[in-house]
Design a protein around this motif. Sequence first.
Motif, short mmCIF file in Angstrom:
data_model
loop_
_atom_site.label_atom_id
_atom_site.label_comp_id
_atom_site.label_asym_id
_atom_site.label_seq_id
_atom_site.Cartn_x
_atom_site.Cartn_y
_atom_site.Cartn_z
N ASP A 184 42.29 3.24 52.02
CA ASP A 184 41.11 3.30 51.17
C ASP A 184 39.95 2.52 51.79
O ASP A 184 38.81 2.99 51.83
N THR A 185 40.28 1.35 52.30
CA THR A 185 39.24 0.51 52.89
C THR A 185 38.63 1.17 54.12
O THR A 185 37.42 1.22 54.29
N TYR A 200 31.99 -2.20 49.33
CA TYR A 200 30.65 -2.19 49.90
C TYR A 200 30.19 -3.63 50.18
O TYR A 200 29.63 -3.94 51.22
N ILE A 251 31.57 5.59 45.99
CA ILE A 251 31.14 4.28 46.48
C ILE A 251 31.90 3.21 45.71
O ILE A 251 31.82 3.15 44.49
N ASP A 252 32.66 2.40 46.41
CA ASP A 252 33.34 1.29 45.76
C ASP A 252 32.51 0.04 45.98
O ASP A 252 32.34 -0.43 47.10
N THR A 297 29.88 11.52 46.69
CA THR A 297 30.39 10.48 47.57
C THR A 297 30.81 9.27 46.75
O THR A 297 30.04 8.74 45.97
N THR A 334 32.63 5.77 55.49
CA THR A 334 31.52 6.33 54.72
C THR A 334 30.27 5.46 54.87
O THR A 334 29.17 5.96 55.12
N LYS A 372 42.05 5.91 44.71
CA LYS A 372 40.63 6.15 44.93
C LYS A 372 39.91 6.55 43.66
O LYS A 372 38.75 6.24 43.46
N ASP A 391 38.49 4.22 54.78
CA ASP A 391 37.72 5.39 54.37
C ASP A 391 36.33 4.98 53.88
O ASP A 391 35.33 5.58 54.25
N HIS A 392 36.30 3.95 53.06
CA HIS A 392 35.00 3.48 52.58
C HIS A 392 34.16 2.95 53.73
O HIS A 392 32.96 3.23 53.79
#
Lengths: 364, 1084
Positions: free
Chosen positions: A55-56, A20, A15-16, A13, A62, B794, A58-59
């Motif tokens: 992207d945001t 976060y 993790i940015d 997974t 998650t 990503k 998606d995070h």
Amino acid sequence: MTSELDIFVGNTTLIDEDVYRLWLDGYSVGDAVALRVRSGILEQTGATAAVLQSDTMDHYRTFHMLERLLHAPPKLLHQLIYQIPPSRQALLIERYYAFDEAFVREVLGKKLSKGTKKDLDDISTKTGITLKSCRRQFDNFKRVFKVVEEMRGSLVDNIQQHFLLSDRLARDYAAIVFFANNRFETGKKKLQYLSFGDFAFCAELMIQNWTLGAVGEAPTDPDSQVDDMDMDLDKEFLQDLKELKVLVADKDLLDLHKSLVCTALRGKLGVFSEMEANFKNLSRGLVNVATKLTHNKDVRDLFVDLVEKFVEPCRSDHWPLSDVRLFLNQYSASVHSLDGFRHQALWDRYMGTLRGCLLRLYHD
Amino acid sequence: MPGKLKVKIVAGRHLPVMDRASDLTDAFVEVKFGNTTFKTDVYPKSLNPQWNSEWFKFEVDDEDLQDEPLQITVLDHDTYSANDAIGKVYIDIDPLLYSEAATVISGWFPIYDTIHGIRGEINVVVKVDLFNDLNRFRQSSCGVKFFCTTSIPKCYRAVIIHGFVEELVVNEDPEYQWIDRIRTPRASNEARQRLISLMSGELQRKIGLKVLEMRGNAVVGYLQCFDLEGESGLVVRAIGTACTLDKLSSPAAFLPACNSPSKEMKEIPFNEDPNPNTHSSGPSTPLKNQTYSFSPSKSYSRQSSSSDTDLSLTPKTGMGSGSAGKEGGPFKALLRQQTQSALEQRGGSPHRFCRRREFPFFTLTAFPPGFLVHVGGVVSARSVKLLDRIHNPAFVGIMSNTRSYKLLDWNSFNSDEPETRDAWWAEIRQEIKSHAKALGCHAVVGYSESTSICEEVCILSASGTAAVLNPRFLQDGTVEGCLEQRLEENLPAGCGFCHIPYDELNMPFPAHLTYCYNCRKQKVPDVLFTTIDLPTDATVIGKGCLIQARLCRLKKKAQAEANATAISNLLPFMEYEVHTQLMNKLKLKGMNALFGLRIQITVGENMLMGLASATGVYLAALPTPGGIQIAGKTPNDGSYEQHISHMQKKINDTIAKNKELYEINPPEISEEIIGSPIPEPRQRSRLLRSQSESSDEVTELDLSHGKKDAFVLEIDDTDAMEDVHSLLTDVPPPSGFYSCNTEIMPGINNWTSEIQMFTSVRVIRLSSLNLTNQALNKNFNDLCENLLKSLYFKLRSMIPCCLCHVNFTVSLPEDELIQVTVTAVAITFDKNQALQTTKAHVEKSLQRASTDNEELLQFPLELCSDSLPSHPFPPAKEHLESASSNSGIPAAQRATSVDYSSFADRCSSWIELIKLKAQTIRRGSIKTTVTVEKTSPMGEGNFRNRSAAPCANSTVGVVKMTPLSFIPGAKITKYLGIINMFFIRETTSLREEGGVSGFLHAFIAEVFAMVRAHVAALGGNAVVSYIMKQCVFMENPNKNQAQCLINVSGDAVVFARESELEVVSTQQPAANCQPACTGGEVTT
């Protein structure tokens, strides 16, 4: 052309950390994207706003899915659904349970109830922290409180075990839980100059010395009433503190005490004359705080009293911190030379902690 | 009763709360295999029950062991009402059935429910005691190993590569049974999951039987697919390559090569000897040249009669060689002779060719060195079929008497029912085979099959790469490396495979040949398209890159036959345009060869989508590609001219930039060295002017600059303009990123150990207002480009890295929806490559050393498409000259001579040709066939240490997943068996689960988790050759519902880090190497 569905699932997974943080800070996806754009990430990576949006989202999704697990961190470690490296798991947990100084100062010592939760709006407006983030932090406090409330053993250990927090953070939580349980008043205007760190320092000293767990009296009877060993102040101890009254009530004793202190400090203290003039007031203040601790109301006002009775008088006379330290050391030590005073151990238990607290509280 | 299955239920954890009152659960477990069920005691009031059951023993046939999954159901006991199911675990026990794999399955399995997803875990131990059964007529095939990997698995050596195996089974789909109206979605989903599990088991067993008949012991490149045909049923089909594998004793020895060649000689005594071969594909029949002649043994007679009901518009439109393959009677013999003799020469002695396999196909994409002699080109075939047209008596009969979804007696109907589908595929394969022959090749490698279904229309597709193989491997299988020396004598390393296998005089399609830029002895084509991975020894200049062609075509909504007709009319145009796009993009990249080409045509209600992906490279053996020239239609218009020249400049700039980006700087070669007596074939550089009415009256215009031919694009309308624009809109990946769809990136071989496998899915809704082809194309193009951009973004933390095995799948779930699914793996690499090269040298010398024994190994060729007597190799093949300029064949296919202005003309003539052909084709099916790009044989070259990269230390304890056949920086020490899982997930609370994205995200994460859990339970720590074969997503937002089916497969393996193998003492690197080691999952 609109995107109906847009997902990315990694075997590990992803993790940015930056995203976060934005999520934890309670920003909406839109705001988060705007903030990321401002950070210059588009220029660095050559990405487009649409990519950033995706992207945001998606995070955020998650994190949303992980949040359930973060409520019980050991579950995060044992679950099979998200493969996350241990260091990342630790980071997720630590960050999730981290809190804002500004926020914690607002709720420290308040009852972690629905009522307080309703006030989060105001806190949010006042501190500039998003309501979402306030809620998260408040719920974290409450969750930790609920879990460790009924537990025996070391508060810090319990928190660490059930929430897998770092030592530092677990100590902070112990302080928060301790304050919430004893409802210490921290919000008064004259206490505003104190930081969370100041209170946490005091809480740790008090947990170590003033609670049941501190004296190692593990109740042998499992049905005994004293379950919350680290959370509650030792009632017996508080009761005993009344005995200290004699230090100020007995005029001879008070005078003797004063002369002992003055003799020892003469020439060593920059503010000697002020000290000499104020000794009785200060001593009365400190001892009275002790004798009143049997009342819940006064327990709550402990910090208000300490500031009013000791910190403020000293500060108005411009005592330097080193002088305060010298004075407090001598003040507590001299009691041992008072022949008529029988409660030496009690005095040390009280004054040892108080001295530490006062030194920490004494600043601008 | 040759097997005893033992199961023990140990414990559960994290169970859901089933009793609201107590916030607890009274769980018990049902263990079911076949028709036998056991139950554990109820473990009251716990979310973490400890059953610690006795061993439940099932005494079963090994046939059942192969077919049936072990079914474990966790339930909540309820005194007053029916027990509630918490969820299920299906365990495929196949890995326990062969000796070297896993001995026990033991671990925590996620408990899965099709409505709620994963609900806790259960700890199970499974063992099998197998008694040897020597019954010759047995129905089981225990012991045959299956591999998804499309190369010889790393810790094995191929003794013999036997060839193609295929099978399919059919049943009706439980979702479409009458009972589905009254049962719950959960029951329906579970029926489906169980049925498919059962069918896969049976399919695998049957394939295994075929392998045993061929005297093999393994299937490599096993690919199993489902066709959800809806009303007409459910087809599970599989293809693979039968092999005899030998386990390498020492996992450390990378190329143990011929250390003991005598051993396998004994083991495999002349396999061409009449096997008691009752294999269903029948005894060898002489090969017929006609595409549609079938061997009588296969009972095609039935098919041909029933096929009257099929449609019969079958333009057989070869991309290039399609036509030649049909008509080229006279030159065929010649080709065959050549093939034959080519083989002969290598074989050294006359052999009796024995053709036992009907289809000389190989699903492998990578081969032992020396296996591949020449590569001819891509061959593909497509066929449009109507599903509701099946009038199969057997099937009807079954429909009427199957009221339960329980499997029927397979023996009774299996023989009849799959026949239709079987026949369909046989037809296509025959087609492929004839195309390969037209290219002078006797085999097809990198072979794969796929379908696309929309309502009752189904497109069947097959493609592969025509090739000439070294007979040695087909029989004695000798080992990697042994042949290298000898091959090098004949064909210099790294270019041999590029040399054309076909006869220059009678080329199956117009091609531009030059002498090989490497050895200067043999002819090579100017571009090479293949479906296989880049051979390890190919000489490549610079790096490769992912090249995609994307295309949409609207079609009218229609029913049945009309629909099928419309589709089959569109197909050739799509193939043509996809090909053109690929060619243009390849040139734009300054490259000259495509590997791993995969063209997917997807059919929807109102459109067709084409997506071709491949990895472009610059092969040193092939000529430098020419540039792209743009020509305007109206040269007088000044501003227009200016525009054109502006475009031209942009294109030239792009090519130059790409050359720099991919480090393509081939050495300059002077004319003398080439000594080229080869005349420039005209058609490659000619420009067809728009006024020309037919291709015969072409005005030729030589635009080539110098030797290099230019690729001319004529811009005469907005369409063409769009095309040029779209060429230029493909953005290269950001710096530090590379991407390819092959196993490894050409030009990079110093992988580090960090890998990240991922699946990304996107669905877009098209606005129905302005649906034009252009708008569609743009939408689709943007979708794919944005998806790639998102991936790069990503994964930016992994730079420098390469996306490998990028696999795009397109589907059209609804009218205005396009779904793209991508699975790939990102691998980091080290910029410093020095270490690698030295290593490679060492290895190479090792290989050399082993060649001495090679003379011993002389075996007859097993696989070879015909039985002509052998001839000595004509050594002077390359004397033939100027043959290529005959342009009688419609030039449409000519890759290099595409220009838009004349497209229409050529199409018309092309279509005429198609019409002619259509008449000659027997009525019975709608079929479009496309064949060939071009190719040549692959050398052997660069990448010998693809898996030998030095890698950073890292920990185990997690399960890695990768679509590749290897793990960078690690050695696979053991294969534990195939993982093949099928899941359905459904929800009736879509919004609550985070909408479609939340739903699918969670589901895919769950699928990964279940795969990892199964691998861990087998004792493995990775899945290689992982593939998501199907991801069917359906939603109904109005009803707040969604459903998704996912099918994944791969090989469970145990790997060890190279550092650990070398240094015995392995330190446990903790948090510092985090990125390398995934996950803190507890796999006990």
